[in-house]
Design a protein around this motif. Structure first.
Motif, PDB file in Angstrom:
ATOM      1  N   GLN A 163      -8.242  -4.704  -4.930  1.00 30.78           N
ATOM      2  CA  GLN A 163      -8.284  -3.277  -5.408  1.00 30.78           C
ATOM      3  C   GLN A 163      -9.667  -2.761  -5.701  1.00 30.78           C
ATOM      4  OE1 GLN A 163      -5.696  -1.404  -6.202  1.00 30.78           O
ATOM      5  NE2 GLN A 163      -4.775  -3.083  -4.844  1.00 30.78           N
TER       6      GLN A 163
ATOM      7  N   GLU B 111      -2.018   2.072   1.607  1.00 23.79           N
ATOM      8  CA  GLU B 111      -2.968   1.452   1.179  1.00 23.79           C
ATOM      9  C   GLU B 111      -4.336   1.685   2.011  1.00 23.79           C
ATOM     10  OE1 GLU B 111      -4.788  -2.765  -0.545  1.00 23.79           O
ATOM     11  OE2 GLU B 111      -2.734  -2.263  -0.784  1.00 23.79           O
TER      12      GLU B 111
ATOM     13  N   MET C 180       4.361   1.646   1.326  1.00 25.78           N
ATOM     14  CA  MET C 180       3.102   1.040   0.717  1.00 25.78           C
ATOM     15  C   MET C 180       2.369   0.350   1.303  1.00 25.78           C
ATOM     16  SD  MET C 180       2.057   0.653  -2.692  1.00 25.78           S
ATOM     17  CE  MET C 180       1.354  -0.174  -3.768  1.00 25.78           C
TER      18      MET C 180
ATOM     19  N   CYS D 209       0.487   5.510 -14.028  1.00 20.11           N
ATOM     20  CA  CYS D 209      -0.066   6.251 -12.953  1.00 20.11           C
ATOM     21  C   CYS D 209      -0.599   7.494 -13.540  1.00 20.11           C
ATOM     22  CB  CYS D 209       1.066   6.550 -11.826  1.00 20.11           C
ATOM     23  SG  CYS D 209       0.398   7.621 -10.477  1.00 20.11           S
TER      24      CYS D 209
ATOM     25  N   VAL E   7      -6.021 -10.225  -5.360  1.00 20.37           N
ATOM     26  CA  VAL E   7      -5.426  -9.299  -5.304  1.00 20.37           C
ATOM     27  C   VAL E   7      -6.766  -8.049  -6.461  1.00 20.37           C
ATOM     28  CG1 VAL E   7      -3.762  -7.591  -6.564  1.00 20.37           C
ATOM     29  CG2 VAL E   7      -3.188  -9.916  -5.707  1.00 20.37           C
TER      30      VAL E   7
ATOM     31  N   LYS F 104       2.063   0.399  -7.716  1.00 26.91           N
ATOM     32  CA  LYS F 104       1.263  -0.760  -7.984  1.00 26.91           C
ATOM     33  C   LYS F 104       1.196  -0.973  -9.610  1.00 26.91           C
ATOM     34  CE  LYS F 104      -1.939  -3.198  -6.129  1.00 26.91           C
ATOM     35  NZ  LYS F 104      -1.108  -3.962  -4.794  1.00 26.91           N
TER      36      LYS F 104
ATOM     37  N   TYR G   5       1.046   5.651  -4.554  1.00 27.71           N
ATOM     38  CA  TYR G   5       0.696   4.200  -4.657  1.00 27.71           C
ATOM     39  C   TYR G   5       0.588   3.639  -5.965  1.00 27.71           C
ATOM     40  CZ  TYR G   5      -2.803   0.580  -3.840  1.00 27.71           C
ATOM     41  OH  TYR G   5      -3.577  -0.462  -3.721  1.00 27.71           O
ATOM     42  N   TRP G   6      -0.107   4.475  -6.744  1.00 32.25           N
ATOM     43  CA  TRP G   6      -0.384   3.820  -8.259  1.00 32.25           C
ATOM     44  C   TRP G   6       0.674   3.685  -9.140  1.00 32.25           C
ATOM     45  CZ3 TRP G   6      -4.253   1.158  -8.860  1.00 32.25           C
ATOM     46  CH2 TRP G   6      -5.321   1.267  -8.025  1.00 32.25           C
TER      47      TRP G   6
ATOM     48  N   VAL H 204      -3.421  -5.790 -12.541  1.00 27.68           N
ATOM     49  CA  VAL H 204      -2.960  -6.682 -11.542  1.00 27.68           C
ATOM     50  C   VAL H 204      -2.945  -8.176 -12.250  1.00 27.68           C
ATOM     51  CG1 VAL H 204      -4.226  -5.339  -9.731  1.00 27.68           C
ATOM     52  CG2 VAL H 204      -5.478  -7.277 -10.692  1.00 27.68           C
TER      53      VAL H 204
END
Length: 296
Positions: free
Chosen positions: A112, A70, A66, A22, A108, A15, A11-12, A289
């Motif tokens: 998060q 989440e 993805m 990450c 976003v 992202k 995920y990271w 983000v």
């Protein structure tokens, strides 16, 4: 069955775009991140990433994974929040933002923050540059995301991202020549009021010239763009957000002989505050983000 660590590494990386980012985020090494992602790919039987330069880009299967990862990570965080510290008070946070953040990457950021802090109660205030600064000093808000300020002994200021601006006019304006500063200053400028950092950026950029006239003072970027498109004057607007209007021909970008203005956005929070660790974590999330493009 995919493990939480494997999903977290996947995920990271997706992202933040790089293995290094990450690894820093989840407090491990790049080799550990690579190992976990490979294990996840073996478990799922698909390739999740393709390389593009230094970045890892999601494959079609990766994008599907993805979307499913989440909510799983959010459920895991909620489970820990519920049973590890049931008596911990609910976290509350008041954040101030300017309009351009609100219409681009604020959704976003909120998503998060709720992923990282399940149960958090957020209060969002949208205001002008000077207004947000005063609210921060008055403790009406705890953190402000806005244009960079001069050094202040009471506040931390951490860079988040750069906002590129462009001078624009209506469809009747010429794009085949570069405009001198004195020409820009002589045109009717649609601007925001003195509490806006954008207004200050116009004046700083035009020096040693001074704008001859301001036909409107409007504290709305959307309304400003509409008036410029209607031929009521020129203005200086966020480049990435209004690029579609330039592409469609509604706005015309005005080439200038001087590099067009840029503003650094930062997170501001008080130095003397018991929640400073939270504010620093929120700032790191904001850095990850921050993109001044139209919200999807």
């Amino acid at each position: 069955m995919p493990s939480h660590r494997q999903l977290e590494a996947f995920y990271w990386t997706a992202k933040l775009g790089t293995l290094g980012a990450c690894a820093e985020k989840i407090c491990t090494t790049q080799s550990a991140v690579i190992k976990r992602i490979r294990q996840l790919e073996q478990t799922l039987g698909v390739r999740l990433f393709a390389r593009e330069g230094r970045h890892n880009v999601l494959t079609d299967e990766g994008r599907t994974a993805m979307r499913m990862a989440e909510p799983l990570l959010q459920q895991h965080a909620s489970l820990l929040q519920q049973f590890r510290a049931p008596n911990k008070p609910i976290q509350r946070l008041s954040i101030g933002v300017t309009e351009i953040t609100a219409i681009t990457w604020l959704p976003v950021l909120i998503r998060q923050l709720k992923l990282h802090y399940p149960g958090i109660i957020l209060k969002i205030v949208i205001g002008m540059h000077a207004e947000l600064q005063q609210m921060l000093l008055n403790n009406t808000i705890q953190l402000s995301i806005q244009q960079q300020l001069p050094p202040d002994s009471l506040l931390h200021c951490v860079d988040i991202g750069e906002l590129r601006l462009m001078w624009v006019g209506g469809p009747e304006m010429s794009t085949t020549r570069s405009y001198y500063l004195r020409e820009i200053a002589s045109m009717p400028i649609i601007r925001q009021n003195h509490e806006s950092a954008l207004s200050q950026a116009y004046d700083d950029w035009l020096r040693p010239h001074t704008a001859d006239s301001a036909v409107f003072t409007i504290n709305s970027l959307i309304a400003t763009a509409s008036l410029v498109a209607a031929g009521q004057g020129i203005s200086c607007l966020p480049e990435e957000y209004f690029a579609p209007m330039v592409t469609s021909g509604q706005l015309v970008r005005l080439p200038t002989r001087k590099q067009q203005p840029r503003l650094m956005y930062c997170a501001l929070f008080r130095k003397q505050d018991r929640n400073i660790a939270l504010y620093r974590d929120v700032t790191r999330i904001a850095q990850a983000v921050c993109r001044f493009v139209p919200a999807l």
